[in-house]
Motif scaffolding. Structure first.
Motif, PDB file in Angstrom:
ATOM      1  N   ALA A  17       3.436   6.892 -37.193  1.00 29.99           N
ATOM      2  CA  ALA A  17       3.511   7.526 -38.507  1.00 29.99           C
ATOM      3  C   ALA A  17       2.596   8.745 -38.511  1.00 29.99           C
ATOM      4  O   ALA A  17       2.872   9.746 -39.158  1.00 29.99           O
ATOM      5  N   VAL A  18       1.480   8.636 -37.786  1.00 27.64           N
ATOM      6  CA  VAL A  18       0.640   9.789 -37.483  1.00 27.64           C
ATOM      7  C   VAL A  18       0.657   9.952 -35.973  1.00 27.64           C
ATOM      8  O   VAL A  18       0.297   9.034 -35.243  1.00 27.64           O
ATOM      9  N   PHE A  19       1.088  11.117 -35.535  1.00 24.14           N
ATOM     10  CA  PHE A  19       1.313  11.352 -34.106  1.00 24.14           C
ATOM     11  C   PHE A  19       0.651  12.660 -33.718  1.00 24.14           C
ATOM     12  O   PHE A  19       0.946  13.711 -34.291  1.00 24.14           O
ATOM     13  N   PHE A  20      -0.282  12.602 -32.754  1.00 21.19           N
ATOM     14  CA  PHE A  20      -1.000  13.794 -32.312  1.00 21.19           C
ATOM     15  C   PHE A  20      -0.360  14.402 -31.073  1.00 21.19           C
ATOM     16  O   PHE A  20      -0.016  13.677 -30.127  1.00 21.19           O
ATOM     17  N   ARG A  21      -0.220  15.724 -31.080  1.00 18.22           N
ATOM     18  CA  ARG A  21       0.317  16.437 -29.916  1.00 18.22           C
ATOM     19  C   ARG A  21      -0.404  17.792 -29.800  1.00 18.22           C
ATOM     20  O   ARG A  21       0.192  18.851 -30.020  1.00 18.22           O
ATOM     21  N   PRO A  22      -1.705  17.756 -29.463  1.00 14.91           N
ATOM     22  CA  PRO A  22      -2.483  18.991 -29.445  1.00 14.91           C
ATOM     23  C   PRO A  22      -2.032  20.015 -28.414  1.00 14.91           C
ATOM     24  O   PRO A  22      -2.262  21.216 -28.609  1.00 14.91           O
ATOM     25  N   ASP A  23      -1.409  19.569 -27.328  1.00 11.70           N
ATOM     26  CA  ASP A  23      -0.979  20.516 -26.299  1.00 11.70           C
ATOM     27  C   ASP A  23       0.407  21.100 -26.559  1.00 11.70           C
ATOM     28  O   ASP A  23       0.795  22.084 -25.933  1.00 11.70           O
ATOM     29  N   GLN A  24       1.147  20.499 -27.467  1.00  9.11           N
ATOM     30  CA  GLN A  24       2.465  21.008 -27.851  1.00  9.11           C
ATOM     31  C   GLN A  24       2.571  20.962 -29.379  1.00  9.11           C
ATOM     32  O   GLN A  24       3.232  20.100 -29.938  1.00  9.11           O
ATOM     33  N   PRO A  25       1.893  21.880 -30.043  1.00  5.24           N
ATOM     34  CA  PRO A  25       1.787  21.820 -31.508  1.00  5.24           C
ATOM     35  C   PRO A  25       3.139  21.857 -32.216  1.00  5.24           C
ATOM     36  O   PRO A  25       4.099  22.465 -31.747  1.00  5.24           O
ATOM     37  N   PHE A  26       3.163  21.177 -33.345  1.00  6.26           N
ATOM     38  CA  PHE A  26       4.301  21.252 -34.258  1.00  6.26           C
ATOM     39  C   PHE A  26       4.136  22.527 -35.097  1.00  6.26           C
ATOM     40  O   PHE A  26       3.031  23.036 -35.242  1.00  6.26           O
ATOM     41  N   THR A  27       5.227  23.024 -35.656  1.00  5.00           N
ATOM     42  CA  THR A  27       5.159  24.183 -36.542  1.00  5.00           C
ATOM     43  C   THR A  27       5.543  23.758 -37.947  1.00  5.00           C
ATOM     44  O   THR A  27       6.641  23.238 -38.169  1.00  5.00           O
ATOM     45  N   TRP A  28       4.637  23.958 -38.893  1.00  5.61           N
ATOM     46  CA  TRP A  28       4.911  23.632 -40.290  1.00  5.61           C
ATOM     47  C   TRP A  28       5.838  24.680 -40.895  1.00  5.61           C
ATOM     48  O   TRP A  28       6.038  25.764 -40.340  1.00  5.61           O
ATOM     49  N   ALA A  29       6.408  24.356 -42.039  1.00  9.81           N
ATOM     50  CA  ALA A  29       7.302  25.294 -42.725  1.00  9.81           C
ATOM     51  C   ALA A  29       6.590  26.611 -43.030  1.00  9.81           C
ATOM     52  O   ALA A  29       7.210  27.672 -43.070  1.00  9.81           O
ATOM     53  N   SER A  30       5.280  26.545 -43.221  1.00  9.87           N
ATOM     54  CA  SER A  30       4.491  27.740 -43.520  1.00  9.87           C
ATOM     55  C   SER A  30       4.289  28.618 -42.299  1.00  9.87           C
ATOM     56  O   SER A  30       3.802  29.746 -42.406  1.00  9.87           O
ATOM     57  N   GLY A  31       4.646  28.073 -41.110  1.00  7.46           N
ATOM     58  CA  GLY A  31       4.435  28.807 -39.872  1.00  7.46           C
ATOM     59  C   GLY A  31       3.161  28.401 -39.149  1.00  7.46           C
ATOM     60  O   GLY A  31       2.939  28.792 -37.989  1.00  7.46           O
ATOM     61  N   ILE A  32       2.318  27.623 -39.795  1.00  6.24           N
ATOM     62  CA  ILE A  32       1.062  27.181 -39.188  1.00  6.24           C
ATOM     63  C   ILE A  32       1.346  26.201 -38.057  1.00  6.24           C
ATOM     64  O   ILE A  32       2.186  25.308 -38.176  1.00  6.24           O
ATOM     65  N   LYS A  33       0.659  26.375 -36.937  1.00  6.15           N
ATOM     66  CA  LYS A  33       0.756  25.454 -35.812  1.00  6.15           C
ATOM     67  C   LYS A  33      -0.153  24.256 -36.081  1.00  6.15           C
ATOM     68  O   LYS A  33      -1.315  24.405 -36.440  1.00  6.15           O
ATOM     69  N   SER A  34       0.386  23.067 -35.893  1.00  4.61           N
ATOM     70  CA  SER A  34      -0.367  21.846 -36.189  1.00  4.61           C
ATOM     71  C   SER A  34      -0.325  20.873 -35.013  1.00  4.61           C
ATOM     72  O   SER A  34       0.736  20.667 -34.410  1.00  4.61           O
ATOM     73  N   PRO A  35      -1.467  20.236 -34.697  1.00  7.80           N
ATOM     74  CA  PRO A  35      -1.489  19.245 -33.620  1.00  7.80           C
ATOM     75  C   PRO A  35      -1.074  17.856 -34.077  1.00  7.80           C
ATOM     76  O   PRO A  35      -1.079  16.915 -33.292  1.00  7.80           O
ATOM     77  N   VAL A  36      -0.711  17.730 -35.361  1.00  2.00           N
ATOM     78  CA  VAL A  36      -0.435  16.401 -35.908  1.00  2.00           C
ATOM     79  C   VAL A  36       0.872  16.398 -36.688  1.00  2.00           C
ATOM     80  O   VAL A  36       1.213  17.351 -37.380  1.00  2.00           O
ATOM     81  N   TYR A  37       1.594  15.294 -36.532  1.00  2.05           N
ATOM     82  CA  TYR A  37       2.811  15.055 -37.303  1.00  2.05           C
ATOM     83  C   TYR A  37       2.575  13.781 -38.097  1.00  2.05           C
ATOM     84  O   TYR A  37       2.104  12.775 -37.553  1.00  2.05           O
ATOM     85  N   CYS A  38       2.856  13.810 -39.384  1.00  2.00           N
ATOM     86  CA  CYS A  38       2.601  12.649 -40.237  1.00  2.00           C
ATOM     87  C   CYS A  38       3.848  12.294 -41.031  1.00  2.00           C
ATOM     88  O   CYS A  38       4.391  13.137 -41.745  1.00  2.00           O
ATOM     89  N   ASP A  39       4.299  11.060 -40.906  1.00  2.00           N
ATOM     90  CA  ASP A  39       5.448  10.572 -41.672  1.00  2.00           C
ATOM     91  C   ASP A  39       5.177   9.129 -42.070  1.00  2.00           C
ATOM     92  O   ASP A  39       5.572   8.192 -41.374  1.00  2.00           O
ATOM     93  N   ASN A  40       4.487   8.950 -43.202  1.00  2.00           N
ATOM     94  CA  ASN A  40       4.127   7.608 -43.647  1.00  2.00           C
ATOM     95  C   ASN A  40       5.315   6.797 -44.143  1.00  2.00           C
ATOM     96  O   ASN A  40       5.176   5.612 -44.418  1.00  2.00           O
ATOM     97  N   ARG A  41       6.496   7.423 -44.240  1.00  2.00           N
ATOM     98  CA  ARG A  41       7.685   6.644 -44.598  1.00  2.00           C
ATOM     99  C   ARG A  41       7.987   5.604 -43.528  1.00  2.00           C
ATOM    100  O   ARG A  41       8.632   4.579 -43.817  1.00  2.00           O
ATOM    101  N   LEU A  42       7.516   5.846 -42.314  1.00  2.00           N
ATOM    102  CA  LEU A  42       7.739   4.885 -41.236  1.00  2.00           C
ATOM    103  C   LEU A  42       7.051   3.550 -41.510  1.00  2.00           C
ATOM    104  O   LEU A  42       7.444   2.523 -40.953  1.00  2.00           O
ATOM    105  N   THR A  43       6.033   3.558 -42.365  1.00  2.00           N
ATOM    106  CA  THR A  43       5.372   2.287 -42.686  1.00  2.00           C
ATOM    107  C   THR A  43       6.330   1.318 -43.366  1.00  2.00           C
ATOM    108  O   THR A  43       6.164   0.105 -43.248  1.00  2.00           O
ATOM    109  N   LEU A  44       7.321   1.844 -44.046  1.00  2.00           N
ATOM    110  CA  LEU A  44       8.265   0.988 -44.766  1.00  2.00           C
ATOM    111  C   LEU A  44       9.186   0.224 -43.819  1.00  2.00           C
ATOM    112  O   LEU A  44       9.720  -0.825 -44.186  1.00  2.00           O
ATOM    113  N   THR A  45       9.377   0.739 -42.623  1.00  2.00           N
ATOM    114  CA  THR A  45      10.285   0.095 -41.674  1.00  2.00           C
ATOM    115  C   THR A  45       9.563  -0.835 -40.704  1.00  2.00           C
ATOM    116  O   THR A  45      10.196  -1.412 -39.822  1.00  2.00           O
ATOM    117  N   SER A  46       8.262  -0.989 -40.876  1.00  2.00           N
ATOM    118  CA  SER A  46       7.476  -1.919 -40.062  1.00  2.00           C
ATOM    119  C   SER A  46       6.859  -2.964 -40.988  1.00  2.00           C
ATOM    120  O   SER A  46       5.860  -2.685 -41.659  1.00  2.00           O
TER     121      SER A  46
END
Length: 216
Positions: A17-46
């Motif tokens: 649900a929180v996933f770090f990828r500092p060497d391959q950053p994610f890109t937010w809608a704002s254009g900011i590069k981020s080392p973290v991806y967060c999707d707490n909706r996944l908690t509902l399926t566990s």
């Protein structure tokens, strides 16, 4: 680091649900590069993680907001958490839309809310705080007494902290960015040297020097 902060951090990492990828950053809608991806909706399926999260939310509300009379979820990610937690606590719940409906009764607040009722807002995560503060303002305008916010995870970004303070609203999160980064290093999701890079990102998301490992 409290036991709850540690437990929820481990839970969120275990299901990514929180996933770090500092060497391959994610890109937010704002254009900011981020080392973290967060999707707490996944908690509902566990089921196991969901149980930890909802019980922790209930206990946090009982401890921090003992006068709570109604739980209000943010749309859409906070709705399920508000519903489950309200069920555990035996409280009514509702949710706040991002905007008023353009049909029917034109509601923005769904569920019964009486003026003067003491409300706790349930949110999944807080970054810059803009959306949850909008929810707080809608509830206040409707006559509710907003005791505060409870959230699963917060980045602890300066912009979010300032906005919450300016709006005079308290937030209590089950866990936070610093704790999750530390646990991620301990459990080898990331390298120990990556922690400083992650904190540098959190402290100043617009400065991309952390990508090259130039964190101070």
């Amino acid at each position: 680091m409290t036991n709850i902060e540690k437990l929820i951090a481990k839970d969120l990492l275990s299901i990514r649900a929180v996933f770090f990828r500092p060497d391959q950053p994610f890109t937010w809608a704002s254009g900011i590069k981020s080392p973290v991806y967060c999707d707490n909706r996944l908690t509902l399926t566990s089921p196991a993680v969901r149980n930890d999260v909802e019980n922790a939310l209930a206990e946090t509300i009982k401890r921090e907001y003992p006068e709570a009379e109604v739980l209000m979820g943010t749309s859409t990610a906070g709705i399920a958490h508000a519903a489950i937690t309200a069920h555990i606590m035996g409280l009514p719940m509702g949710y706040v839309r991002s905007g008023a409906k353009d049909h029917g009764r034109g509601n923005q607040i769904e569920g019964r809310l009486e003026k003067g009722q003491k409300v706790v807002v349930v949110e999944d995560l807080i970054s810059t705080g803009g959306s949850v503060i909008e929810v707080v303002n809608v509830l206040r305008e409707a006559g509710a007494e907003v005791l505060g916010i409870v959230s699963i995870f917060t980045y602890g970004m300066k912009k979010g902290l300032v906005r919450l303070e300016e709006s005079n609203v308290k937030n209590v999160s089950l866990t936070n960015f610093d704790v999750i980064a530390e646990i991620a290093a301990e459990e080898e999701y990331i390298r120990p040297e990556d922690v400083a890079r992650l904190i540098a990102f959190r402290n100043n998301p617009s400065d991309e020097s952390w990508i090259k490992g130039e964190a101070n």
